[in-house]
Scaffold this active site. Sequence first.
Site, PDB file in Angstrom:
ATOM      1  N   TRP A  90       0.811  -1.218   0.000  1.00  0.00           N
ATOM      2  CA  TRP A  90       0.000   0.000   0.000  1.00  0.00           C
ATOM      3  C   TRP A  90       0.841   1.263   0.000  1.00  0.00           C
ATOM      4  O   TRP A  90       0.542   2.227  -0.698  1.00  0.00           O
ATOM      5  CB  TRP A  90      -1.001   0.005   1.154  1.00  0.00           C
ATOM      6  CG  TRP A  90      -2.163  -0.899   0.892  1.00  0.00           C
ATOM      7  CD1 TRP A  90      -2.500  -2.019   1.586  1.00  0.00           C
ATOM      8  CD2 TRP A  90      -3.128  -0.784  -0.163  1.00  0.00           C
ATOM      9  NE1 TRP A  90      -3.615  -2.601   1.030  1.00  0.00           N
ATOM     10  CE2 TRP A  90      -4.021  -1.876  -0.038  1.00  0.00           C
ATOM     11  CE3 TRP A  90      -3.321   0.113  -1.218  1.00  0.00           C
ATOM     12  CZ2 TRP A  90      -5.096  -2.078  -0.909  1.00  0.00           C
ATOM     13  CZ3 TRP A  90      -4.397  -0.086  -2.095  1.00  0.00           C
ATOM     14  CH2 TRP A  90      -5.256  -1.167  -1.925  1.00  0.00           C
ATOM     15  N   ASP A 159      -1.553   6.663   6.151  1.00  0.00           N
ATOM     16  CA  ASP A 159      -2.666   5.883   5.606  1.00  0.00           C
ATOM     17  C   ASP A 159      -3.039   4.839   6.661  1.00  0.00           C
ATOM     18  O   ASP A 159      -2.379   3.811   6.781  1.00  0.00           O
ATOM     19  CB  ASP A 159      -2.224   5.213   4.299  1.00  0.00           C
ATOM     20  CG  ASP A 159      -3.286   4.260   3.752  1.00  0.00           C
ATOM     21  OD1 ASP A 159      -4.376   4.150   4.360  1.00  0.00           O
ATOM     22  OD2 ASP A 159      -3.016   3.623   2.708  1.00  0.00           O
ATOM     23  N   LYS A 183     -12.420  -1.381   6.337  1.00  0.00           N
ATOM     24  CA  LYS A 183     -11.765  -2.350   7.213  1.00  0.00           C
ATOM     25  C   LYS A 183     -12.243  -2.218   8.661  1.00  0.00           C
ATOM     26  O   LYS A 183     -12.676  -3.196   9.238  1.00  0.00           O
ATOM     27  CB  LYS A 183     -10.247  -2.219   7.126  1.00  0.00           C
ATOM     28  CG  LYS A 183      -9.658  -2.939   5.917  1.00  0.00           C
ATOM     29  CD  LYS A 183      -9.312  -2.039   4.803  1.00  0.00           C
ATOM     30  CE  LYS A 183      -8.781  -2.776   3.583  1.00  0.00           C
ATOM     31  NZ  LYS A 183      -8.154  -1.849   2.639  1.00  0.00           N
TER      32      LYS A 183
HETATM   33  C1  LIG Z   1      -7.637  -1.178   1.575  1.00  0.00           C
HETATM   34  C2  LIG Z   1      -6.550  -0.188   1.651  1.00  0.00           C
HETATM   35  C3  LIG Z   1      -6.446   0.895   0.755  1.00  0.00           C
HETATM   36  C4  LIG Z   1      -7.344   1.075  -0.442  1.00  0.00           C
HETATM   37  O1  LIG Z   1      -8.615   1.300  -0.178  1.00  0.00           O
HETATM   38  P1  LIG Z   1      -9.688   1.522  -1.356  1.00  0.00           P
HETATM   39  O2  LIG Z   1     -10.869   1.911  -0.566  1.00  0.00           O
HETATM   40  O3  LIG Z   1      -9.823   0.225  -2.078  1.00  0.00           O
HETATM   41  O4  LIG Z   1      -9.191   2.617  -2.226  1.00  0.00           O
HETATM   42  C5  LIG Z   1      -5.425   1.794   0.933  1.00  0.00           C
HETATM   43  N1  LIG Z   1      -4.552   1.659   1.927  1.00  0.00           N
HETATM   44  C6  LIG Z   1      -4.595   0.631   2.798  1.00  0.00           C
HETATM   45  C7  LIG Z   1      -3.596   0.533   3.893  1.00  0.00           C
HETATM   46  C8  LIG Z   1      -5.613  -0.319   2.684  1.00  0.00           C
HETATM   47  O5  LIG Z   1      -5.664  -1.355   3.546  1.00  0.00           O
END
Ligand SMILES: *Cc1c(COP(=O)(O)O)cnc(C)c1O
Length: 347
Positions: A90, A159, A183
Amino acid sequence: MLPVEVMQRAQSEFLNWQNQGCSVMELSHRSKVYIELAQKAEQDLRTLMDIPSNYKVLFTHGGGRAHFSAVPMNLTQSGQSAEYLETGSWSVGAAKEALKYLNVTKLGDGLSLEQKLQHAKHWQPQNNAAYCHYCPNETVDGIEIDWIPETNGVPLVADMSSNILSKAIDVSKFALIYAGAQKNIGPSGLSVVIIRDDLLDKARIETPSILNYSLISQFDSMYNTPATYAWYLAGLVFEWLHQQGGVTVMQQRNDQKAQMLYEAIDSCDFYNNSVPSEYRSRMNVTFHLADKQLDADFVQQAEDAGLKALKGHRSVGGMRASIYNAMPIDGVRALVEFMQDYAKRNG
Ligand SMILES: *Cc1c(COP(=O)(O)O)cnc(C)c1O
């Protein structure tokens, strides 16, 4: 997973929300009752995370990835630089997207994961970096960074898509936190941004309005129609978290769940996890079988036993158990028992 209590409540008020005679998703986002709902969700999140008053909380579209582009557009002008820590898929994705907009320096490029993280502890950003970006929980790789980097006064951007609300964090150490909702917050489609208010007036003129943090903030996250149903469900999850005792209780449970699973992996040669122990994720536990040939069979048998979504991300293979807040301890126990039994039958 979403907490079952949250889904039951959503089900019970699906057709007639708070005696409005309609579903919450049929209400105008401009109606007084919806605005109250939205404000309460924000307030609950603020209390859960102890967000200081000089931070804005935004509910935006676009999931986590929207902010891979929104962050550089909102925090820099073209020609500026930012520094990215790459620890897994990511953060690599975020750096790649940012390259479209600015000069990206990669901290400790070419070094091992542990060496990079050693640098990040006392991060000395190069080239007048406008911000430092990292991903404290690498969802795909099962890597979690439990401390917060010191960045020498340079704004720190994180993030937190996959570990927000999983534990107590000191928001004041960050300039900006973003997270896709699916999540630990609620259903997909929504994302949450927590931004220190002095960073709100730096957006490039060409930033799309729906990604402009300053504009979104001015309109209380209703510059355009928000994801109203997802926001409502996020609000129910925040209430649920409060009822559970907040993030410190979540942290204890998450520690316990992860410990059970790592113990099961480490105590048996049949399974293996190669993440350095201090960086093992408590949200996404990755593991490999000693015999790769059995991967598909393991996933199938687990699925048949009601243990779903254990296949590792296609980029890394193996297995991954995502044990977010809503996963009960019993769910992890069931997986551990299955793993022990599977090893006995196939080892
Ligand atoms: C799932 C995830 C994303 C991406 O999320 P989307 O909603 O699919 O754009 C970005 N960063 C991390 C750490 C993630 O787990």
